[in-house]
Structures are given as structure tokens and as C-alpha cells.
Enzyme design. Sequence first.
Site, short mmCIF file in Angstrom:
data_model
loop_
_atom_site.label_atom_id
_atom_site.label_comp_id
_atom_site.label_asym_id
_atom_site.label_seq_id
_atom_site.Cartn_x
_atom_site.Cartn_y
_atom_site.Cartn_z
CG ASP A 57 53.67 -6.93 1.60
OD1 ASP A 57 53.12 -6.32 2.52
OD2 ASP A 57 53.22 -6.98 0.44
CG ASP A 115 50.70 -5.70 6.33
OD1 ASP A 115 49.95 -4.82 6.76
OD2 ASP A 115 50.99 -5.84 5.13
CG ASP A 160 54.36 -4.16 6.66
OD1 ASP A 160 53.55 -3.58 7.40
OD2 ASP A 160 54.02 -4.82 5.65
#
Length: 641
Positions: free
Chosen positions: A523, A330, A527
Amino acid sequence: MKITTRFWVSLIFSLPMLANMVLMPFGWMLPGGEWTMLILTTVVMAVSARPFVTSAWASFKKHHSNMDTLVAIGTATAYIYSIYAMITNQPVFFESAAFVTTFVLLGQVFEERMRNNASNAVEKLVNLQAKEAEVFKDGEFKKVPLADVIEGDLIRVRPGEKIAVDGVIADGNSTIDESMVTGESMPVEKQAGDSVIGSTINNTGTFTFKASKVGDDTMLAQIVELVKKAQNSHAPIQNLTDKVSDIFVPVVLMLAIGTFLVWYVLLGAPVANALIFAVSVVVIACPCALGLATPTALMVGTGRGAKMGILIKNGEVLEEVNEVKTVVFDKTGTITEGKPKVTDIVGNENEVLAIASALEQSSEHPLAAAINNEAKSQKIEPSEISDFQAIRGEGVTAIINGQMAMVGNDKLVTGVSVSDSLKNQAAELQNAAKTVVYVGLGDEVIGLVAIQDAPKETSAEAIAELKANGLMPVMLTGDNERVAKAIASQVGIDEVVADVLPGDKADHVKKLQSEGKVAFVGDGINDAPALSTADVGIAMGSGTDIAIESGGIVLVKNDLRDVAKALELSRKTFNRIKLNLFWAFIYNVLGIPVAAGVFYFIGMTLSPELAGLAMAFSSLSVVTSSVLLNKAKIQPKLKLS
């Protein structure tokens, strides 16, 4: 009864028989002779060996066999036959039953001690917890037991004291030693607004903080719980061990019977000698080491990870990591700092910020926070809005002074008039790795807000480490392609998947899984599906609770360089499991022919007691191999030029 107690009982009652064996050639005999040996061995069988028999019988009733089956059969055969031999005036070998029990328990005592040493890292964390806290009550600070601290309490911490629970500094500043939780050796500077972790040590200044998590909710408590669960979990390869044991034990019993028949029937050996060979086969083949191969390595590996600030949640992760080829990241908060700031405002600054902050007030998105913080810093009051609406993956709209207002990405303003000047400026800002938010009013875009979230200092080094280990890094982000590629270029990522809606991240992970095992590092709340879908989910320790819960590995220090360390540690732990299984199985296979008397004619034999000692050292060698994981070298950091 504890293993250590059973061992000492067995050892004490076996020593007279050992003395008898050693001193017999010099004319000394055990007082009472065979009757004394019977009494001593009966105590050993009743107290120390009974759990083996109980376990073996419980497995037999379920049509299974286990490691205790061979020990129980071996010792019981030696004991019962010796009683028969004593009655019929034949040679007895009570000492074999007693010594086998003693040596098997000796191995288990060593195993238990090494297991305790392996899990000490976790227990030490628990013991380091503060016992009390200085809480503000009734107009003054008073020391109270840790159990009395509740969420929201204001707590004072002086230099050298332990921080009682997790919280956020309200006043003051200091440097804090967080090494016991994060593994980070250097003290961390903290000031008002920064979070603190319970059980860490305050170094220099005095400060007050507001308790945010207490009891089982603190980071330390969660780390301890995660590691305990991991150490008690089973890697899928353990299922193979269980299946091998189920087949191995009956095969060994058949080999023992065959050994007895060959020696007694075909070679004409006395019953006692044939039985000794058969019992030796049963004892040497006990697959205790096979059963220890997985749990001991798992315990040591996860314990070492905890010291490094890397939490491996279960054994399944270890096997999956071994085949990971792609690591997907991410962007926001993972590769970047996760604290975006407004860098440019195009258009009437006050009007653009007033509209943008009005629409973004209720949003928790990092970009919304950046806009709201900028508006506050410039003391711009947000406009009054109505008919607020959030459009998934695009932005938000609302009515301001009777006109439609919108704040979002380029998808949101499709069909709305955008001047060529604004388009060109948007492209320039995006090429500079800045995220552009369009602000519209009525039927036209009136301005742009450029927001930048800089990469973490360690991101480029972390990506380089992964590449050096033969892994392919991929960035998966909802940001536009220009910004995503600019950030990716800065940190060294070649493959970028941009403009991904939050709910679609898991689908992109599935596509990548068609080419091999995938690890996902993230995080945020959005996600969590991707972390769960990936073969290995790696959650950043600073992330949301739901992301941490979804990840199979948690990086407590929030350092992206720990991704390579986590993968390397997992691989080494799994490889150590395989090494343990190989040597444990080979040891048994090579020992059986010697115990069966195949090499008797060249003087190489193995009595039951020596077989028991060898089997104990087999288990000990596997546990030692696992403990050596603490010394294994983890891939060093790759220095960038």
C-alpha cells in the site's frame, strides 16, 4: 447504422420470403415472384449486409481475414449466384442471403444487449453520483451544482443525502452506506478526521466535510475509469484467437471450394445444390463466437469485481493470476493497521521524546508519526536541531545543543555505546512484536521508544484462506526480524524476509519469481517498485495513489480477505475465457462436416439459412456463458476455530 436498425431492416424485408417458403406448399406465391425476392434481398444486402462486406474488404486490403469475411462471402455468393440463376431460369436462393444476414445480426443484437448488461454495474455507479452539494459560501450554506464544487470547499451533508465528492469530515459524526463503491453491506461509522467517499449515502447524522478530491480525481471516477479500461483491454490469450482467425478463415474458404468441387465434379450434383453446400460451410464456420469468447468474459468478470470492491485493471492480470504460487505481503498498512502507536518509552521519558520528535518532525514514516503524536499528547516541545540528515534504511541524525543526536534502528547506533540493560529491554520489546527505535545523544544510546502496529482483525483469516487455496504467503518488511516474525506468527505466515531496505523489495520479489509466479500485496510509496515487478501487483485501496497506479488489482475495501477473492475471481474469469474458446472452436469444427453434406446420405443437411441461425446461437451461447460468471460461486471465507 446501429446493429439493431440493421437487424430490423433485414428482418422486415426477409419476412415476405419466409412466408413464401412456408405457404408455397399450400399454393400461395409471393406476388412478383423472383423479381420481388430480388428487390427485397437487394435492400437487405445494401443496408444490413453492407458493413460485413466493407469490413471484409478492409481486412483483405491488409492481407488479413476476419469474422466478417465469411459472412460477406457467404451472403454475396448466394446473392450473386441467384441473380445469375434467375437470368438463366434456374432455381434461386435469394432467401438464403437474406436469412443468413438476419440471423447473424440477430446474434449480434443479443451480444450487444448482454454486453450492455455486463457493463451496467459501472454505468449504475456513474448514475448514482450526486447532482449538487450544499457548500459554505458567503457566510452560509448554499446548494450549488456538483461541477461548481472545488477542492477545499466546506460541504454540509444531512441524513439521507448523498455525499457529493471525496473529503475529510471536519465536524459531526454519522453512519455512511458505502456499499455502492466498496461493496461493503454494513454502514460505516464516521467522525471528525475520517475520510468520506463521493456518491455514498449519509444515513443518520448531519456533518460537514472538507472536499479533498473533485471531478475526475474522486474515487468513484477513478473506479469507473479503471473498470472501463479493463473491459476494453485484451488478455494475451486474445492474440491466440486473432491468429486462429487469420488461419481459420482461409482454411474454411478452401474447404468451401473443395465442398463445391466434390459435389459438382465428383458426385455430379447440380450447380445450385453444390453451391448451397459450399455457402453453408462458409456460414457455419464463421468464428464470431471465437471473437466474443475473451471480451465478453473479461467484461463480466471485471464488472462483477467492481461490485465486490475488487478492481481488475486489465486482461493480462487474469492470465498471470492463473499461475501464481506465492503471495508476498508488505507488513505495515497491509497486514497491520498501519497506525502504529507508542507503547513503551525506556529512559528519561521527556528527554527521549523531545529528541525523538525533534528529529522525526519532517518525516512521513508511520513510526515517525507515532512518535510525534505521542509527543503532542504529552505536550512535549521538540528540541531545536541543525544539520539534519536522513540515512536510508537506518534513521536520522541531527545536532542538538552542540551534540550529535540520532533516532533509528540498531544499524544506526552501530559503534555507539548501548548498555546491557537497554539491549535486554530492546530484545524483550521486539519479542513482544514491538518495533524498537533507538534514541542516541553524543556517543551513547539514552533511551528506547517501542512502537506497535497491531495486525488487522481480518489478516489471520485472509492468510488462512490463501493457504487453503494452496498458495504460499510470505511477509516482506523493512522491520527487524524479531518484530516481523512475531507479527507473522500472529497471522499464520511461516516465511518472513525482514530488514529489507525500501529500494530492495523489488529485488526480493525477483528472487521469489525464480520459483514461480508471484503476487505482491502492498500500500505504500515504497511498495510501488515491488507491485510493478511482481507478476500480479495487488494494491490496497487505502494506499497511496502511486501504489494504486502500480497495482494490477486494487482492493477498494482495504480488506485483506479480498486478496483470496480477487485471485479466485481472476481465475474463474480466465477459466471461463478458455471454456468459451474451446466450445466456440469445437462448435465450428463439428458443424462444418454437417454443412458440407458429409451426412447427406442419412438425411442430415444444413441449409445456409439454418447454418446462419446455428452460428448466431453459437455466439449467443458464448455470451450467455460469460454472463453466467455473475452467478459463479467465489471461494467462501474460511472460518477459523
